[in-house]
Design a protein around this motif. Structure first.
Motif, mmCIF file in Angstrom:
data_model
loop_
_atom_site.group_PDB
_atom_site.id
_atom_site.type_symbol
_atom_site.label_atom_id
_atom_site.label_comp_id
_atom_site.label_asym_id
_atom_site.label_seq_id
_atom_site.Cartn_x
_atom_site.Cartn_y
_atom_site.Cartn_z
ATOM 1 N N GLY A 80 -2.718 -2.652 -1.067
ATOM 2 C CA GLY A 80 -4.124 -2.889 -1.371
ATOM 3 C C GLY A 80 -4.358 -2.682 -2.854
ATOM 4 N N ALA A 81 -5.104 -1.650 -3.203
ATOM 5 C CA ALA A 81 -5.424 -1.347 -4.601
ATOM 6 C C ALA A 81 -4.150 -0.965 -5.356
ATOM 7 N N PRO A 82 -3.970 -1.459 -6.566
ATOM 8 C CA PRO A 82 -2.762 -1.139 -7.338
ATOM 9 C C PRO A 82 -2.662 0.349 -7.687
ATOM 10 N N ASN A 83 -1.433 0.805 -7.858
ATOM 11 C CA ASN A 83 -1.164 2.144 -8.389
ATOM 12 C C ASN A 83 -0.913 2.006 -9.887
ATOM 13 N N TYR A 84 -1.856 2.494 -10.688
ATOM 14 C CA TYR A 84 -1.737 2.451 -12.141
ATOM 15 C C TYR A 84 -1.315 3.815 -12.678
ATOM 16 N N PRO A 85 -0.685 3.851 -13.845
ATOM 17 C CA PRO A 85 -0.311 5.135 -14.448
ATOM 18 C C PRO A 85 -1.533 6.022 -14.657
ATOM 19 N N GLY A 86 -1.316 7.321 -14.444
ATOM 20 C CA GLY A 86 -2.377 8.284 -14.655
ATOM 21 C C GLY A 86 -3.160 8.631 -13.409
ATOM 22 N N ASP A 87 -2.938 7.897 -12.335
ATOM 23 C CA ASP A 87 -3.637 8.154 -11.077
ATOM 24 C C ASP A 87 -2.737 9.013 -10.185
ATOM 25 N N THR A 88 -3.231 9.386 -9.032
ATOM 26 C CA THR A 88 -2.458 10.096 -8.019
ATOM 27 C C THR A 88 -2.625 9.361 -6.708
ATOM 28 N N MET A 89 -1.518 9.120 -6.013
ATOM 29 C CA MET A 89 -1.581 8.535 -4.682
ATOM 30 C C MET A 89 -1.367 9.662 -3.679
ATOM 31 N N THR A 90 -2.273 9.774 -2.727
ATOM 32 C CA THR A 90 -2.144 10.774 -1.672
ATOM 33 C C THR A 90 -1.763 10.074 -0.379
ATOM 34 N N LEU A 91 -0.584 10.431 0.132
ATOM 35 C CA LEU A 91 -0.105 9.871 1.388
ATOM 36 C C LEU A 91 -0.521 10.783 2.542
ATOM 37 N N THR A 92 -1.014 10.169 3.617
ATOM 38 C CA THR A 92 -1.359 10.884 4.836
ATOM 39 C C THR A 92 -0.742 10.137 6.009
ATOM 40 N N GLY A 93 -0.507 10.859 7.094
ATOM 41 C CA GLY A 93 0.106 10.223 8.250
ATOM 42 C C GLY A 93 -0.375 10.830 9.555
ATOM 43 N N THR A 94 -0.395 9.986 10.585
ATOM 44 C CA THR A 94 -0.795 10.401 11.919
ATOM 45 C C THR A 94 0.184 9.805 12.930
#
Length: 127
Positions: A80-94
């Motif tokens: 979906g939305a791009p991962n750009y430098p300086g951001d944080t991606m939070t992964l969650t799972g169910t």
């Protein structure tokens, strides 16, 4: 492990080094993954992570939770939305399904601008 169980969230700092290293490791030499000026010429505000790096991070997230003997059988993701430098991606799972030694986990990775990745991972976990 039961249906409805959640995995501990994982925060992944999205650095320029992670983006470039992931592109090189997966032999994805598209300029939008390593050259900010060319990425901007093509309409992106900066370089962005490729799907192969995201796929690897999703796999790591699940196997870190399931343990070293888990075997990924299927990874089905959408970006979906791009991962750009300086951001944080939070992964969650169910956990969405359990059958014998096979488990299915719904994974979502979100960053500051929205949902970067979503999908399911099917893994086999020896008893």
């Amino acid at each position: 492990m039961n249906v409805g169980d959640t995995l501990q969230p994982l925060e992944v700092p999205v650095t320029r080094t992670l983006i470039v290293a992931g592109a090189i490791a997966s032999r994805d030499y598209q300029d939008v993954h390593h050259d900010a000026a060319l990425a901007q010429e093509k309409g992106s505000p900066d370089i962005f992570m490729n799907i192969l790096t995201t796929n690897g991070l999703v796999g790591r997230y699940v196997t870190d939770h399931l343990g070293p003997h888990a075997v990924l059988r299927k990874v089905a993701i959408r970006l979906g939305a791009p991962n750009y430098p300086g951001d944080t991606m939070t992964l969650t799972g169910t956990v969405t399904a359990v059958s014998g030694t096979t488990v299915e986990i719904r994974v979502v990775g979100a960053n500051g601008i929205g949902r970067h990745v979503s999908g399911t991972v099917t893994a086999e976990v020896p008893a």
